[in-house]
Design a protein around this motif. Structure first.
Motif, short mmCIF file in Angstrom:
data_model
loop_
_atom_site.label_atom_id
_atom_site.label_comp_id
_atom_site.label_asym_id
_atom_site.label_seq_id
_atom_site.Cartn_x
_atom_site.Cartn_y
_atom_site.Cartn_z
N GLY A 197 0.83 -1.20 0.00
CA GLY A 197 0.00 0.00 0.00
C GLY A 197 0.87 1.26 0.00
N LEU A 198 0.23 2.42 -0.12
CA LEU A 198 0.95 3.69 -0.22
C LEU A 198 1.90 3.89 0.97
CD1 LEU A 198 -1.94 6.09 -1.38
CD2 LEU A 198 -0.21 4.94 -2.79
N ARG A 199 1.38 3.63 2.16
CA ARG A 199 2.20 3.89 3.34
C ARG A 199 3.40 2.94 3.42
NH1 ARG A 199 1.94 3.13 9.17
NH2 ARG A 199 0.62 1.35 8.65
N LEU A 200 3.16 1.67 3.10
CA LEU A 200 4.25 0.68 3.11
C LEU A 200 5.32 1.03 2.09
CD1 LEU A 200 2.76 -2.90 3.51
CD2 LEU A 200 4.37 -1.71 5.00
N MET A 201 4.90 1.49 0.92
CA MET A 201 5.88 1.85 -0.12
C MET A 201 6.75 3.01 0.38
SD MET A 201 4.26 1.65 -3.90
CE MET A 201 2.51 1.42 -3.97
N LYS A 202 6.12 3.99 1.00
CA LYS A 202 6.88 5.15 1.50
C LYS A 202 7.84 4.73 2.61
CE LYS A 202 3.20 8.02 1.96
NZ LYS A 202 2.59 9.25 2.44
N GLU A 203 7.31 3.87 3.52
CA GLU A 203 8.08 3.41 4.66
C GLU A 203 9.32 2.64 4.21
OE1 GLU A 203 5.16 1.76 7.27
OE2 GLU A 203 6.71 0.83 8.52
N SER A 204 9.17 1.86 3.15
CA SER A 204 10.27 0.98 2.73
C SER A 204 11.45 1.79 2.19
CB SER A 204 9.77 0.00 1.66
OG SER A 204 9.40 0.71 0.51
N LEU A 205 11.21 3.05 1.80
CA LEU A 205 12.30 3.89 1.30
C LEU A 205 13.17 4.45 2.43
CD1 LEU A 205 10.41 5.84 -1.47
CD2 LEU A 205 12.28 4.24 -1.82
N LYS A 206 12.63 4.48 3.63
CA LYS A 206 13.35 4.99 4.80
C LYS A 206 13.91 6.39 4.54
CE LYS A 206 14.64 0.44 6.69
NZ LYS A 206 13.26 0.01 6.65
N LEU A 207 13.11 7.26 3.98
CA LEU A 207 13.55 8.63 3.72
C LEU A 207 12.84 9.61 4.65
CD1 LEU A 207 13.72 8.62 -0.18
CD2 LEU A 207 15.62 8.99 1.39
N GLY A 208 12.24 9.07 5.69
CA GLY A 208 11.59 9.93 6.67
C GLY A 208 10.30 10.57 6.16
#
Ligand SMILES: Nc1ncnc2c1ncn2[C@@H]1O[C@H](COP(=O)(O)OP(=O)(O)OP(=O)(O)O)[C@@H](O)[C@H]1O
Ligand SMILES: CC(C)(CO)[C@@H](O)C(=O)NCCC(=O)O
Ligand SMILES: [K+]
Length: 279
Positions: A144-155
């Motif tokens: 999902g959107l949040r997981l994709m963002k989280e996986s980048l670890k860019l804060g």
């Protein structure tokens, strides 16, 4: 009063439905990890006499929840994926392994359309297809959107895509990290849904109605160029279909049923696919 509970990986959503009028009286949500303690955003169990539950969190989360609820309410129905229900045949090799939220979406989607693609935008984005005649053919799971963002670890995890933001802007190149990630992730989700949907329609030889639900459905809906209907209560509607209680539910009237939207033209979709396959 009926308590409907949708326990997801991230959020546990609940609503109270009036048995007589079929009206939704209250709604709430809590983090799935949190305990049900008084003072939190939980329903008043004193007015509840029957509970229906969809759970995709760990089994012990469900067991803890049921143990707590059982102190006040006897009548508890827990939904499970099965090989067949309400005229639909589950397409999974091991039917019980299909996430029950997906199964419930398929049940309600079929009730509404008689054959469709269902998309649930939550912790994961899932797509399922049920054909006219009731065969479920399986589906797809992406982060999902949040997981994709989280996986980048860019804060950027906590920076949400502004639901009010113009969808066109949200697809434009970002000129800072937050926008670059948000717009990239948004584009990834929208493109995947578009492509998967068109591939399924192409291979099945029919344009199927497209239904969308989940915590991120409103945002995704704004970016999706394909005709589709947004049904926030689609998983709850599956609980209504599986365990009908009110007279309306008994007659197949499910809460918040949207208008069925005529799907995109199959020939046009095939042209679009032919073009992308050339690249
Ligand atoms: N108030 C909120 N709190 C947390 N997330 C929210 C909220 N509102 C919308 N969201 C978005 O909804 C998503 C969560 O989706 P949803 O509410 O469908 O539940 P879920 O528990 O993730 O579902 P599932 O685990 O079944 O996929 C998050 O990725 C987040 O972007
Ligand atoms: C994919 C999720 C997490 C979406 O909520 C859920 O449906 C789930 O845990 N499903 C089990 C795996 C499967 O459906 O194949
Ligand atoms: K969900």
């Amino acid at each position: 009063m009926i308590l409907d509970l949708d326990i997801g990986n991230t959020l546990s959503k609940w609503r109270l439905k009036d048995r007589k009028s079929s009206e939704i009286r209250a709604r709430g949500a809590m983090w799935t990890r949190d305990e049900w303690r008084s003072g939190a955003d939980i329903p008043d169990l004193d007015i509840v006499d029957v509970i229906r539950i969809s759970n995709v969190a760990r089994q012990d989360v469900l067991e803890d929840t049921v143990r707590l609820l059982k102190r006040r309410v006897d009548d508890i129905h827990i939904a499970h994926s099965s090989s067949e229900a309400l005229g639909i045949r589950n397409g999974y090799d091991m039917p019980e392994r299909l996430g029950v939220d997906r199964w419930l979406g398929v049940l309600s989607g079929y009730q509404l359309t008689g054959g469709c693609c269902t998309v649930d935008c939550g912790s994961a984005i899932t797509m399922d297809t049920v054909l006219p005649g009731g065969q479920h053919i399986g589906g797809y799971i992406i982060p999902g959107l949040r997981l994709m963002k989280e996986s980048l670890k860019l804060g950027t995890r906590k920076v949400v895509i502004d639901p009010e933001q113009d969808a066109l802007h949200a697809l434009s190149p970002g000129t800072n990290t937050v926008d670059a990630v948000n717009h990239g992730v948004f584009m990834a989700a929208i493109s995947a849904i578009n492509r998967l949907y068109m591939e399924v329609c192409d291979s099945q030889g029919m344009a199927l109605p497209l239904l969308i639900t989940g915590g991120d459905a409103a945002i995704v809906s704004r970016g999706l160029r394909l005709p589709h209907a947004h049904w926030p209560d689609m998983v709850y509607a599956g609980l209504e279909a599986l365990f009908p209680i009110t007279s309306a539910e008994g007659q197949g009237v499910l809460a918040g049923m949207p208008e069925v939207v005529k799907p995109a033209n199959l020939t046009e979709m095939r042209k679009a696919l032919a073009f992308t396959r050339m690249l």
